[in-house]
Design an enzyme around this catalytic site. Structure first.
Site, PDB file in Angstrom:
ATOM      1  N   GLU A  76      15.274  19.223  21.372  1.00  0.00           N
ATOM      2  CA  GLU A  76      15.442  19.765  20.012  1.00  0.00           C
ATOM      3  C   GLU A  76      14.112  19.909  19.279  1.00  0.00           C
ATOM      4  O   GLU A  76      13.954  20.812  18.445  1.00  0.00           O
ATOM      5  CB  GLU A  76      16.405  18.900  19.201  1.00  0.00           C
ATOM      6  N   GLN A 139      27.312   9.043  17.728  1.00  0.00           N
ATOM      7  CA  GLN A 139      26.300  10.045  17.356  1.00  0.00           C
ATOM      8  C   GLN A 139      26.330  10.404  15.871  1.00  0.00           C
ATOM      9  O   GLN A 139      26.075  11.551  15.501  1.00  0.00           O
ATOM     10  CB  GLN A 139      26.431  11.301  18.231  1.00  0.00           C
ATOM     11  N   MET A 499      -9.509  13.824  20.857  1.00  0.00           N
ATOM     12  CA  MET A 499      -9.907  13.632  19.464  1.00  0.00           C
ATOM     13  C   MET A 499      -9.964  12.146  19.128  1.00  0.00           C
ATOM     14  O   MET A 499     -10.829  11.698  18.368  1.00  0.00           O
ATOM     15  CB  MET A 499      -8.931  14.374  18.537  1.00  0.00           C
TER      16      MET A 499
HETATM   17  C1  LIG Z   1       2.722  13.427  17.929  1.00  0.00           C
HETATM   18  C2  LIG Z   1       1.324  12.931  17.695  1.00  0.00           C
HETATM   19  N1  LIG Z   1       0.963  11.705  18.131  1.00  0.00           N
HETATM   20  C3  LIG Z   1      -0.298  11.260  17.932  1.00  0.00           C
HETATM   21  C4  LIG Z   1      -1.223  12.034  17.278  1.00  0.00           C
HETATM   22  C5  LIG Z   1      -2.626  11.520  17.011  1.00  0.00           C
HETATM   23  N2  LIG Z   1      -3.620  12.372  17.704  1.00  0.00           N
HETATM   24  C6  LIG Z   1      -4.294  13.344  17.057  1.00  0.00           C
HETATM   25  S1  LIG Z   1      -5.259  14.240  18.083  1.00  0.00           S
HETATM   26  C7  LIG Z   1      -4.830  13.305  19.390  1.00  0.00           C
HETATM   27  C8  LIG Z   1      -5.387  13.606  20.753  1.00  0.00           C
HETATM   28  C9  LIG Z   1      -4.833  14.859  21.336  1.00  0.00           C
HETATM   29  O1  LIG Z   1      -5.097  14.876  22.715  1.00  0.00           O
HETATM   30  P1  LIG Z   1      -5.005  16.206  23.557  1.00  0.00           P
HETATM   31  O2  LIG Z   1      -3.760  16.917  23.280  1.00  0.00           O
HETATM   32  O3  LIG Z   1      -5.296  15.900  24.972  1.00  0.00           O
HETATM   33  O4  LIG Z   1      -6.150  17.091  22.927  1.00  0.00           O
HETATM   34  P2  LIG Z   1      -7.736  16.892  22.907  1.00  0.00           P
HETATM   35  O5  LIG Z   1      -8.061  16.188  21.641  1.00  0.00           O
HETATM   36  O6  LIG Z   1      -8.131  16.126  24.117  1.00  0.00           O
HETATM   37  O7  LIG Z   1      -8.247  18.284  22.928  1.00  0.00           O
HETATM   38  C10 LIG Z   1      -3.938  12.294  19.025  1.00  0.00           C
HETATM   39  C11 LIG Z   1      -3.374  11.270  19.933  1.00  0.00           C
HETATM   40  C12 LIG Z   1      -0.786  13.307  16.827  1.00  0.00           C
HETATM   41  N3  LIG Z   1      -1.580  14.128  16.155  1.00  0.00           N
HETATM   42  N4  LIG Z   1       0.474  13.739  17.075  1.00  0.00           N
END
Ligand SMILES: Cc1ncc(C[n+]2csc(CCOP(=O)(O)OP(=O)(O)O)c2C)c(N)n1
Length: 589
Positions: A76, A139, A499
């Site tokens: 969803e 549910q 990040m």
């Molecule tokens: C659902 C969710 N969980 C955690 C985060 C915190 N967060 C922000 S950026 C990031 C890293 C993203 O990793 P990736 O998709 O591999 O992208 P990259 O930064 O390596 O390009 C995280 C964990 C978020 N934004 N969204």
């Protein structure tokens, strides 16, 4: 009969058209469920995204004879993101469906995402019969309670006779004024309930009267301030996109020769290669956009809510400027940034009013020259030596070069999202589709599905994803394959949630707690297992061929680009910092 894929439906429609059978047959109203579906038809809804389940089954059953296309998603959350991107790309409301309980709670992230980005998404959720509400029935969740803070409005339908009007109102409200998500919770006794009452045409509530035109006297005062400004700067936000006001915005900028910066959701309102456009501002925006914000004496902000990723510290934001703030939502005026000249109204209409009120443009040649100098002083660049691992910026530029100006780009959230928005040159609105306010990892792939189905056809749909983001909603690849959707997923794979790793290096002494993947799937093979095409790219000389082949493939494709895991996103304004204090390297943080 199994569900028809989009391509099958297109073929059937083409056959019908040839046979002169073009008009859709409206659903006959016999129940609350058929009334809800008829309301969607009345509202012009053509496509919906969802997942079946007990409490929503009557609504699904009512879709059996409807001409509305339904795309069965894997999860969803994917349905909500697909509906969201469908809205961003087409401007028409996106609709998602889910059953009660876990179906509804799985929608929550997508609804919250739409709410933060003011996207018109309509969620229809099944609910247990009314006489079981409050009994902790199977549910059962308090869906309207859970979603009240993240919807523009939500409804608990309680009557089969009026449920169609309620659904119609939810669709109309989502897309009008400042758009946003709405939800209708549909108890099973209501959808199963008998009625022959046909819903009227969708209407917003009588009490909902967003202001179109700004007060004339306030417009005249603001116009005077613009004429007198020495360093005027236009700031175009996502509201310009929502209001379909890019044309008026461009006309205003070019007629009065006022430099433009955008917010991230405002990307494409001004062509990024236009001489007046300084690209987007904020935490990872261009140095020249942020310098302009910090030195303008009059910021003319249109359709932006001054999100903290844009402003950095409020006390240091645009410190030399008075602010003209154009917004359709009075609640945004002086919420985060004080508006010296508040103008409440539709973005395009207020820009026309300002234009009518202006006698001459500001005298700002020296300021324009200064903006050009900043552009040369702080160019967006990166080093890509052949003997080092692949740079993500190079990959983004290669994808941009290989695609048309009309290409639609979706993204996950993280470093890759920033590189995609920094290094892709956008020239039109509704081409950059991302999760801005909520920052939802996993948005990119289901968004690509929604974008593909919303697009008129010709343009490429590319999802620039992170390895972590891709893993959050990877199951939606099954939908892209089943529906035979032509999308290209480009994973900028650094084997990190990058990040987070970047912030750990900058602010946590390099302690990479829970940031690296000690093992990660081979995404090219995973794609093939799903029935998509997959490529793996490690070197610069493999990039062009893989991009060309993936784009040429008429179906879902995934390119797993193994990029430099140590690459960071710059410029960077640390959280809460001043926009002109952007770092160009870790040492400057
Ligand atoms: C659902 C969710 N969980 C955690 C985060 C915190 N967060 C922000 S950026 C990031 C890293 C993203 O990793 P990736 O998709 O591999 O992208 P990259 O930064 O390596 O390009 C995280 C964990 C978020 N934004 N969204």
């Amino acid at each position: 009969m199994s569900e028809r894929t989009t391509k099958q439906r297109e073929t059937e429609e083409a056959t019908d058209a040839e046979a002169g059978d073009g008009d859709a047959t409206p659903t006959q109203v016999t129940s609350g469920a058929t009334s809800a579906v008829r309301a969607l038809e009345n509202a012009g809804i053509e496509t919906m995204f969802g997942v079946q389940g007990g409490a929503i089954m009557p609504v699904y059953d009512a879709l059996w004879d409807s001409d509305i296309d339904h795309v069965m998603m894997a999860h969803e959350q994917g349905a909500a993101h697909a509906a969201d991107a469908y809205n961003v790309v087409s401007g028409r409301p996106g609709v998602c469906l889910a059953t009660s309980g876990p179906g509804a709670t799985n929608l929550v992230t997508g609804i919250a995402d739409a709410n933060m980005d003011s996207d018109a998404v309509v969620a229809l959720t099944g609910q247990v019969p009314q006489d079981m509400v409050g009994s902790d029935a199977f549910q059962e969740t308090d869906t309207t309670g859970i979603t009240a803070p993240i919807t523009k409005n939500n409804y608990f339908a309680s009557d089969a006779d009026t449920v169609g009007d309620t659904v119609g109102e939810a669709v109309a409200l989502a897309g009008s004024g400042r758009p946003g998500p709405t939800l209708v919770d549909l108890p099973k006794d209501v959808t199963n309930g008998e009625t022959d009452r046909e819903p009227g045409m969708p209407q917003t509530p009588e009490t909902y009267t967003p202001q179109d035109e700004a007060d004339e006297a306030a417009v005249a005062t603001a116009a005077g301030a613009i004429e007198a400004a020495e360093r005027p700067l236009l700031l175009f936000g996502g509201g310009v996109v929502k209001a379909e006001a890019s044309e008026e915005a461009r006309a205003f900028a070019t007629e009065y020769e006022i430099p433009v910066v955008t917010t991230m959701p405002g990307i494409g309102t001004m062509p990024e290669d236009h001489d007046l456009c300084l690209s987007w501002a904020g935490m990872h925006g261009t140095g020249y956009a942020n310098m302009a914000i910090n030195h303008t004496d009059l910021l003319i902000a249109v359709g932006t809510r001054f999100d903290d990723r844009l402003t950095g510290g409020i006390e240091t934001f645009a410190p030399e400027a008075e602010v003209v703030h154009v917004d359709i939502d009075p609640a945004e005026i002086s919420k985060n940034v004080h508006a010296d000249y508040p103008l409440i109204g539709d973005a395009g209409r207020v820009l026309e009013q300002l234009d009518d009120a202006m006698e001459a443009g500001p005298d700002a040649e020296a300021w324009r020259e200064q903006c050009r100098t900043w552009r040369e002083e702080y160019p967006m660049d990166y080093k890509a030596p052949d003997d080092e691992p692949l740079k993500p910026q190079f990959v983004v530029e290669a994808l941009d070069e290989a695609t048309s100006d009309e290409a639609i780009v979706t993204s996950g959230v993280g470093q890759h999202q920033m590189w995609a928005s920094q290094y892709w040159t956008f020239r039109e609105p509704r081409k950059w589709v991302s999760s801005h306010g909520l920052g939802t990892m996993g948005y990119g792939l289901p968004a690509a599905i929604g974008a593909r189905l919303a697009s008129d056809g010709g343009e490429e749909v590319v999802c620039v994803d992170g390895d972590g983001s891709f893993l959050m909603t990877v199951q939606e690849l099954s939908v892209a394959v089943r529906e035979d959707l032509d999308i290209t997923v480009a994973i900028l794979n650094n084997e990190y949630i990058g990040m987070v790793r970047q912030w750990q290096d900058a602010f946590f002494e390099g302690r990479h707690m829970a940031a690296g993947y000690s093992w990660i799937p081979e995404f090219d093979k995973l794609a093939e297992a799903f029935g998509a095409r997959g490529w793996r790219v490690d070197d610069y000389d493999e990039v062009a061929d893989a991009v060309e082949e993936a784009l040429a493939y008429d179906g879902p494709s995934v390119i797993d680009f193994h990029i430099d895991p140590a690459e960071n996103v710059y410029p960077m304004v640390p959280s809460g910092g001043a926009n002109d204090k952007f770092a160009l390297s870790e040492e400057q943080l």
